[in-house]
Each structure stands twice: as C-alpha cells, then as structure tokens.
Design a protein around this motif. Structure first.
Motif, mmCIF file in Angstrom:
data_model
loop_
_atom_site.group_PDB
_atom_site.id
_atom_site.type_symbol
_atom_site.label_atom_id
_atom_site.label_comp_id
_atom_site.label_asym_id
_atom_site.label_seq_id
_atom_site.Cartn_x
_atom_site.Cartn_y
_atom_site.Cartn_z
ATOM 1 N N ALA A 1 -6.067 -7.059 10.390
ATOM 2 C CA ALA A 1 -7.454 -6.472 10.106
ATOM 3 C C ALA A 1 -7.353 -5.065 9.880
ATOM 4 O O ALA A 1 -7.954 -4.546 9.009
ATOM 5 C CB ALA A 1 -8.275 -6.829 11.308
ATOM 6 N N GLN A 2 -6.370 -4.185 10.556
ATOM 7 C CA GLN A 2 -6.099 -2.805 10.586
ATOM 8 C C GLN A 2 -5.554 -2.647 9.129
ATOM 9 O O GLN A 2 -5.880 -1.865 8.260
ATOM 10 C CB GLN A 2 -5.184 -2.196 11.511
ATOM 11 C CG GLN A 2 -5.915 -1.813 12.686
ATOM 12 C CD GLN A 2 -5.153 -1.347 13.763
ATOM 13 O OE1 GLN A 2 -4.243 -1.601 13.844
ATOM 14 N NE2 GLN A 2 -5.942 -0.165 14.729
ATOM 15 N N GLN A 3 -4.540 -3.407 8.819
ATOM 16 C CA GLN A 3 -4.040 -3.549 7.463
ATOM 17 C C GLN A 3 -4.896 -3.709 6.240
ATOM 18 O O GLN A 3 -4.941 -2.842 5.360
ATOM 19 C CB GLN A 3 -2.838 -4.272 7.313
ATOM 20 C CG GLN A 3 -1.598 -3.856 8.300
ATOM 21 C CD GLN A 3 -0.513 -5.020 8.076
ATOM 22 O OE1 GLN A 3 -0.731 -6.083 7.491
ATOM 23 N NE2 GLN A 3 0.597 -4.796 8.906
ATOM 24 N N ALA A 4 -5.719 -4.512 6.431
ATOM 25 C CA ALA A 4 -6.876 -4.753 5.343
ATOM 26 C C ALA A 4 -7.782 -3.630 5.244
ATOM 27 O O ALA A 4 -8.435 -3.220 4.188
ATOM 28 C CB ALA A 4 -7.736 -6.041 5.546
ATOM 29 N N ILE A 5 -8.228 -3.054 6.605
ATOM 30 C CA ILE A 5 -9.073 -1.867 6.502
ATOM 31 C C ILE A 5 -8.448 -0.542 5.932
ATOM 32 O O ILE A 5 -8.980 0.050 5.268
ATOM 33 C CB ILE A 5 -9.406 -1.412 7.961
ATOM 34 C CG1 ILE A 5 -10.467 -2.577 8.438
ATOM 35 C CG2 ILE A 5 -10.292 -0.172 7.790
ATOM 36 C CD1 ILE A 5 -10.867 -2.541 9.761
ATOM 37 N N SER A 6 -7.145 -0.489 6.044
ATOM 38 C CA SER A 6 -6.123 0.873 5.563
ATOM 39 C C SER A 6 -5.836 0.513 4.048
ATOM 40 O O SER A 6 -5.034 1.464 3.564
ATOM 41 C CB SER A 6 -5.076 1.052 6.502
ATOM 42 O OG SER A 6 -4.163 0.094 6.334
ATOM 43 N N LEU A 7 -6.508 -0.524 3.310
ATOM 44 C CA LEU A 7 -5.937 -0.550 1.833
ATOM 45 C C LEU A 7 -6.331 0.699 1.076
ATOM 46 O O LEU A 7 -7.534 1.189 1.369
ATOM 47 C CB LEU A 7 -6.696 -1.865 1.208
ATOM 48 C CG LEU A 7 -6.038 -3.295 1.663
ATOM 49 C CD1 LEU A 7 -6.977 -4.328 1.089
ATOM 50 C CD2 LEU A 7 -4.712 -3.346 1.207
ATOM 51 N N SER A 8 -5.649 1.135 0.056
ATOM 52 C CA SER A 8 -6.207 2.316 -0.717
ATOM 53 C C SER A 8 -7.154 1.812 -1.516
ATOM 54 O O SER A 8 -7.290 0.506 -2.052
ATOM 55 C CB SER A 8 -4.848 2.830 -1.254
ATOM 56 O OG SER A 8 -4.587 1.748 -2.563
ATOM 57 N N ASP B 1 -8.476 -3.230 -7.674
ATOM 58 C CA ASP B 1 -7.541 -4.374 -8.128
ATOM 59 C C ASP B 1 -8.130 -5.617 -7.722
ATOM 60 O O ASP B 1 -8.424 -6.710 -8.242
ATOM 61 C CB ASP B 1 -6.061 -4.135 -7.803
ATOM 62 C CG ASP B 1 -5.354 -3.063 -8.818
ATOM 63 O OD1 ASP B 1 -5.971 -2.714 -9.738
ATOM 64 O OD2 ASP B 1 -4.328 -2.657 -8.495
ATOM 65 N N GLU B 2 -8.368 -5.875 -6.363
ATOM 66 C CA GLU B 2 -8.709 -6.970 -5.584
ATOM 67 C C GLU B 2 -10.233 -7.272 -6.165
ATOM 68 O O GLU B 2 -10.321 -8.534 -6.450
ATOM 69 C CB GLU B 2 -9.016 -6.564 -4.233
ATOM 70 C CG GLU B 2 -8.072 -7.544 -3.421
ATOM 71 C CD GLU B 2 -8.252 -7.450 -2.044
ATOM 72 O OE1 GLU B 2 -9.171 -7.828 -1.389
ATOM 73 O OE2 GLU B 2 -7.545 -6.489 -1.283
ATOM 74 N N GLN B 3 -11.219 -6.153 -6.315
ATOM 75 C CA GLN B 3 -12.443 -6.796 -6.939
ATOM 76 C C GLN B 3 -12.358 -7.049 -8.515
ATOM 77 O O GLN B 3 -13.201 -8.130 -8.918
ATOM 78 C CB GLN B 3 -13.344 -5.542 -6.920
ATOM 79 C CG GLN B 3 -13.759 -5.301 -5.575
ATOM 80 C CD GLN B 3 -14.822 -3.944 -5.353
ATOM 81 O OE1 GLN B 3 -14.812 -3.530 -6.446
ATOM 82 N NE2 GLN B 3 -15.167 -3.760 -4.099
#
Length: 142
Positions: free
Chosen positions: A102-109, A115-117
């Motif tokens: 979850a922390q890794q997902a929150i810390s996405l640039s 890109d994800e959207q």
C-alpha cells in the motif's frame, strides 16, 4: 397330698418337667429361625460383596478415564495456544506485506499515475466500443 401329686404328674412329660419341654421347643424354633436368618444374611452379604467389587472396578475405570481426558485436554490447550500464536504471527507478516504494498502504491510518481489513468481510459473506451458493436449485430439479426 394326692392333689399335689396329680398336679405334678401333669407337669412331667417323659420324665422332664413340662415347662422345660416347652422352653426347649421354643428354643429349638428360635434356633431354626436364626439359622434361616443367618443363611439369608450370608447370601445378602455375598451379593453385596459382588456389587461392591463391581462398583469399585467401575470407579477405578472412571478415574482412569478422567485422568486420560485431563491429559487430552491439557495437550489440546497447549496445541490451541501454539496455533493461536502461529496464526497471530502469520497475520502480522501478512499485514506487513499488505501495508508495504500500500505504501508503494501511495508513493507512485505523478507520471506513473497519469500512465495508469490513460491505460484505464483506453480499456473503458474499448469495452464501450465492443458493446456498441455487439448491439448493432444483434439488431441486424432481428
């Protein structure tokens, strides 16, 4: 004097005074009664002794069962504690992994988020187009 002898002769049976003969008969009947009572009590005592032995054996068996069940219960309690600790440890590890991801997902640039959207938007457009094409085909069939 003759009267007195007549009275005495009625009191004597077979050379034994009548009162003694009556007393002997009464004592013989009493003796027979007590013999029968003794035999009855011996039988009752034997029956009760067997019953006592049976109950003592049953009691010992119940004590053995109780000791076995107490040992089983102690073992199961220990096993239960061990399993609870193992479950707690596993849950802790699982929760740490979840929080880390979850922390890794929150810390996405922000670039990664864009890109994800975009990729999510393309999938939505594609699925919408597919459903429109499907509707047209069904209409033509009718």
């Amino acid at each position: 004097v003759k009267k007195s002898n007549a009275k005495k002769s009625g009191d004597v049976v077979g050379g034994v005074p009548r009162s003694w003969a009556l007393k002997a008969n009464r004592l013989a009947r009493e003796l027979e009664h007590y013999k029968e009572e003794s035999i009855r009590l011996d039988g009752e005592n034997e029956r009760l002794t067997k019953e006592s032995n049976r109950l003592q054996a049953e009691h010992k068996s119940h004590l053995d069962d109780l000791a076995y069940l107490e040992n089983q219960m102690t073992s199961l309690k220990k096993e239960n504690l061990r399993l609870k600790k193992e479950l707690e440890d596993t849950a802790t590890v699982s929760m740490r992994k979840f929080l880390s991801s979850a922390q890794q997902a929150i810390s996405l640039s922000p670039a990664d988020e864009a890109d994800e959207q975009e990729s999510m938007g393309e999938e939505t457009v594609r699925s919408g187009a597919e459903s429109e094409g499907e509707r047209e085909r069904q209409t033509l069939r009718l």
